[in-house]
Design a protein around this motif. Structure first.
Motif, PDB file in Angstrom:
ATOM      1  N   LEU A 129       3.901  64.186 -91.163  1.00 28.76           N
ATOM      2  CA  LEU A 129       4.679  65.118 -90.355  1.00 28.76           C
ATOM      3  C   LEU A 129       4.565  64.779 -88.882  1.00 28.76           C
ATOM      4  O   LEU A 129       3.677  64.045 -88.462  1.00 28.76           O
ATOM      5  N   GLU A 148      12.940  69.689 -91.722  1.00 31.73           N
ATOM      6  CA  GLU A 148      12.413  70.005 -90.405  1.00 31.73           C
ATOM      7  C   GLU A 148      12.556  71.498 -90.151  1.00 31.73           C
ATOM      8  O   GLU A 148      13.421  72.169 -90.725  1.00 31.73           O
ATOM      9  N   THR A 196       9.279  66.290 -91.208  1.00 29.81           N
ATOM     10  CA  THR A 196       8.659  65.479 -92.248  1.00 29.81           C
ATOM     11  C   THR A 196       9.737  64.786 -93.074  1.00 29.81           C
ATOM     12  O   THR A 196      10.737  65.411 -93.425  1.00 29.81           O
TER      13      THR A 196
END
Length: 213
Positions: free
Chosen positions: A134, A158, A209
């Motif tokens: 992340l 996100e 991520t």
């Protein structure tokens, strides 16, 4: 018409592998346009070749490289893809963290920055590295500034939290107006973009991520 050359076999430079800045450097020291020009030349591409690959005019790309035209996140994303890197590659600066904090803590004064000042946007990297799953980013949008239409499609999820100001969030044909304290989460299956419709800066913290902003 001659066929455009493809990118030469120059290895990519992920953001985490870029040379460490000198201790005297400050975030955003090197203009983004200059970084684009240097990477384009390293790739062996002409202005016309990169412009065609990124869907930009030659004149517009030339002005971006020379700092004469604003660079939005949307345009930088297109250019990054054409150069074979992610937007992360353009984060600049920041002091080196002491060994006991490296890969864990990012001090405020040591944040790496992506300064798109002409477009009214400043991005600060909150993550200590980009080797994890992340990525955290703090974005400040000046009044009227945004990520640019028609938006971007990411390969992941996100989310964001509006710390101050107001944020207009567009996801496909849906639009939301977010206020201070509001949060959101998006999947990577559609184009989205944001804009600050308010009269003061909008500050947003993002969690992305995988870490491929």
């Amino acid at each position: 018409m001659a066929k455009a050359r493809t990118r030469r076999d120059v290895p990519p430079f992920p953001a985490q592998d870029r040379p460490a800045p000198k201790d005297t450097a400050s975030p955003g020291d090197q203009p983004v346009g200059q970084q684009i020009r240097e990477l384009r030349r390293a790739r062996g591409l002409t202005l016309s070749e990169l412009a065609a690959a990124a869907g930009r005019s030659i004149g517009n790309l030339s002005e971006m490289e020379r700092g004469l035209s604003p660079i939005t996140i949307e345009s930088l994303d297109a250019i990054s893809r054409a150069l074979g890197v992610t937007v992360n590659w353009f984060f600049s600066g920041a002091a080196i963290a002491p060994p006991e904090e490296r890969d864990v803590v990012v001090r405020r004064a040591a944040r790496r920055e992506l300064n798109l000042g002409q477009a009214g946007t400043r991005e600060e990297l909150l993550s200590p590295s980009l080797s994890g799953q992340l990525e955290m980013i703090l974005t400040t949008f000046a009044p009227g500034a945004g990520t640019g239409e028609p938006g971007r499609t990411r390969k992941g999820e996100e989310g964001g939290l509006v710390l101050s100001g107001r944020l207009e969030l567009h996801d496909g044909d849906r639009t939301w107006l977010l206020e201070e304290g509001d949060s959101f989460q998006l999947r990577g299956d559609g184009a989205h973009w944001v804009r600050n419709p308010g009269a003061r800066d909008a500050v947003v913290v993002w969690v992305i991520t995988p870490a491929n902003y």
